[in-house]
Design an enzyme around this catalytic site. Structure first.
Site: not given
Lengths: 300, 401
Positions: B119, B207
């Site tokens: 992530y 993101e």
């Protein structure tokens, strides 16, 4: 006394010839504030005239400050040029720069904050804020110092400090006080953007040290954690009664509620968390925005 | 402003970030053509991804009954069939609400063999007023859950905006992600370029979830942004001409788009009491006080500091298009502006729209006596409130009847 500005503080206005800046320059002059200079690059040497008063216009803030002794600036410069205008005020060594401009890119403010780091001389208020009012002695608080866009006449000279992110919600609180015959020391709008110059806590500290401020109203809204930080400090150090209100209990997460900074994201910045922090710190919480003044007055 | 995944990947790729090869299509035949090229290029799997501004696509369900807005395919025929099933259909995910979103574009992309999911995000840290990079070894899952259950698995690095991301910071993050060898080197380059994308595009957030360790065409381990989400700072769009063109009005609520034409800030909510207020803080507070007295707000609506007659009129028309609205609360603190001008605007708007619903008006501020007189003499059956609390109670009562 008061915080940040006194009734006789000399103010210059950056962007005095734009329609927004000009309108509020006129209103500040009408309120009796000491508007001593205007700055519009390229219009140096001209004058801004209103109500029989002539305000000289300068090309640079440094020149305006040197010639007139101005120590505070109200910044009405459009968003693409506002960061530059703020740093010009800082470079000129002003004590106070109040950025009224709404819609400044966040990254520009990130740069401004970085550039101002370590600068102990200039305090930045805003951007995207209504400004500051220290009410005067005259009728409808005339003769005070008004920097920004707040209506002057709703104020009354007195001993309550008001700090808020929102403009109209500040006016609401001020008007509730004035309607009950209670005056204000200084009212400060710190602005609704995610990156701003001065926090709730900075202003609370100033009110705490100001002998003429006897009580404080702190108005917050969803987003960020500035209200929680202020509450934590208040619990430990504040000698004065504080009442507060948090706007945005009904706001859905992930949606920006008008102000760029008013957004609940990743479960952070909820009204519930802020209200809980206020209660834990002994801050009187107004259950509705109609009760901001009464909540404080009951504590005093 | 939000943009689609394929647009986010375009921005990242422009800044040197590796993303899986692919293209956006609007027709099943186009999907097949792109897939054929990808299979010929040596890919064994191709993914078909619905392009909507909402998460949870993979686990979503189309109103047609078709399951999943993201599908892996082994043949070009299958890609075409899946595209056929998705295009023109409404996809409901946990983020779209029950009404769902119409899928009119698909991203057809190579699906590399994934060795590990990570992530990565870049966003503003409001407490320091600086950019922050968040990275985690727990990719491909809900990061908020990771933050809650395993905060130690989220690595944070603050960036000094004066110098930007330094290579040593990228190395620190790469090490925290457990990257080694080729993946480590690939990761450093990717981290620097993702940060550059965030800064140069004036993004609010970039993101990448998952960020994947894959085997590159040269057989070496490399990092690839397999999914990406980018949201932009509205205040900076004026200087991001290419990004302005990425706005997809089909993804925005029509009433909100309509409101923005009049510089009104409108957000539709689920309650029955519409409100019309000047100032964002006061507008939020007005919604709150409606709830406090037992009803729910139908919207957030900030008409701004200098509401004109035209804006007030447009605001009424937008409010009235919401069929759930049973009553209206107008709350104006006319600090500088003349309350009588606003009152005149309200009267004109009510007459123009033929308003039948209960209307409560609370005016305060400059020249308020004249404003109240204008309302009283208008012949309209509106209710006036003296304070916010009084007005809110009156509108809740009027709607409750």
């Amino acid at each position: 006394m008061s915080i940040l500005v006194k009734a006789n503080t000399k103010v210059l206005i950056q962007g005095i010839t734009g329609s927004f800046g000009a309108r509020h320059a006129q209103l500040s002059i009408d309120y009796g504030s000491a508007v001593v200079a205007g700055v519009t690059p390229g219009k140096g040497g001209q004058c801004f005239e209103h109500g029989g008063k002539k305000v000289p216009i300068f090309d640079t803030v440094a020149e305006a400050a040197r010639q007139t002794g101005a120590t505070a600036s109200a910044i009405f410069v459009p968003p693409p040029f506002a960061a530059d205008a703020i740093l010009e005020a800082v470079d000129a060594g002003l004590e106070l720069a109040v950025a009224i401009t709404e819609g400044i890119p966040v990254n520009d403010m990130v740069k401004v904050k970085r550039a101002m780091q370590g600068n102990a001389k200039t305090r930045l208020i805003g951007p995207n804020c209504p400004g500051i009012v220290t009410p005067g002695d005259g009728k409808d608080s005339h003769g005070g110092c008004r920097i920004g866009i707040a209506p002057g006449y709703i104020h009354k000279k007195g001993n309550i400090g008001v700090v808020s992110r929102s403009g109209t919600l500040t006016y609401e609180a001020v008007w509730q006080l004035t309607s009950r015959g209670v005056g204000q020391s200084t009212c400060v709008g710190i602005g609704g953007d995610p990156v701003n110059g001065t926090s709730h806590l900075d202003i609370i500290k100033l009110f705490n040290d100001d002998p003429e401020t006897h009580g404080i109203i702190m108005i917050g809204e969803i987003g960020g954690s500035a209200e929680e930080e202020a509450a934590e400090w208040i619990a430990k150090h504040c000698k004065k009664p504080v009442a507060g209100f948090i706007a945005g209990t009904t706001a859905p997460p992930g949606r920006r509620m008008g102000h760029a900074g008013a957004i609940v994201s990743g479960g952070k910045g909820t009204a519930e968390a802020k209200i809980a922090a206020f209660k834990a710190a002994g801050i009187g919480v107004a259950v509705t925005p109609s009760e901001m003044a009464d909540t404080l007055l009951k504590m005093m | 402003m939000n943009i689609h995944e394929f647009q986010a990947k375009q921005l990242l790729a422009t800044h040197g970030v590796t993303v899986p090869t692919g293209a956006v299509v609007t027709k099943p035949e186009e999907a097949r053509a792109i897939a054929e090229t990808l299979f010929q290029g040596g890919n064994h799997l191709v993914v078909v991804k619905s392009q909507i501004h909402a998460g949870g696509r993979g686990k979503g369900t189309f109103k047609s009954g078709f399951q999943g807005g993201v599908k892996l395919c082994k043949s070009a025929e299958d890609v075409q069939a899946k595209a056929q099933a998705m295009l023109g259909q409404v996809l409901v995910t946990k983020q779209t609400g029950p009404e769902g979103r119409l899928v009119s574009k698909l991203l057809i992309a190579a699906a590399p063999e994934i060795k590990k999911e990570l992530y990565l995000a870049v966003l503003l840290d409001r407490t320091t007023s600086r950019p922050i990079i968040m990275a985690s070894t727990e990719g491909g899952v809900d990061i908020e859950e990771v933050a809650e259950k395993h905060p130690e698995k989220i690595f944070k690095e603050t960036i000094d905006p004066a110098v930007g991301i330094m290579p040593y910071q990228a190395r620190k993050i790469a090490a925290a992600l457990g990257l080694k060898g080729d993946a480590f080197n690939s990761g450093i380059k990717l981290l620097i370029n993702v940060y550059k994308t965030w800064w140069e595009c004036d993004a609010s957030m970039v993101e990448i979830n998952p960020l994947c360790i894959v085997t590159g065409p040269d057989g070496k381990e490399a990092l690839s942004a397999v999914d990406a989400k980018v949201s932009l700072d509205d205040n900076a769009l004026f200087r991001q001409k290419n990004i302005q063109d990425m706005r997809d009005l089909a993804e925005e609520a029509p009433l909100e788009t309509e409101a923005s034409k009049y510089s009104l800030n409108y957000i539709k909510l689920d309650g029955s009491i519409a409100c019309l207020v000047n100032g964002a803080g006061l507008a939020m507070a007005t919604m709150d006080i409606i709830q406090h007295y037992g009803a729910m707000p139908a919207n957030f609506l900030d008409v701004g500091g200098g509401a004109s007659k035209e804006q007030v009129s447009a605001a009424f028309k937008i409010i009235l298009q919401d069929p759930n609205v049973k009553g209206i609360l107008v709350n104006i603190f006319g600090g500088i502006m003349d309350c009588n001008v606003i009152a005149t605007g309200i009267v004109a708007a009510v007459k123009e729209t033929g308003l039948k619903l209960p209307l409560v008006v609370r005016l305060e501020g400059n020249n308020v006596a004249a404003g109240k007189k204008t309302l009283a003499e208008s012949g309209l059956t509106l209710i006036t409130g003296d304070s916010m609390a009084d007005a809110a109670q009156k509108v809740v009562k009027a709607v409750g009847k």
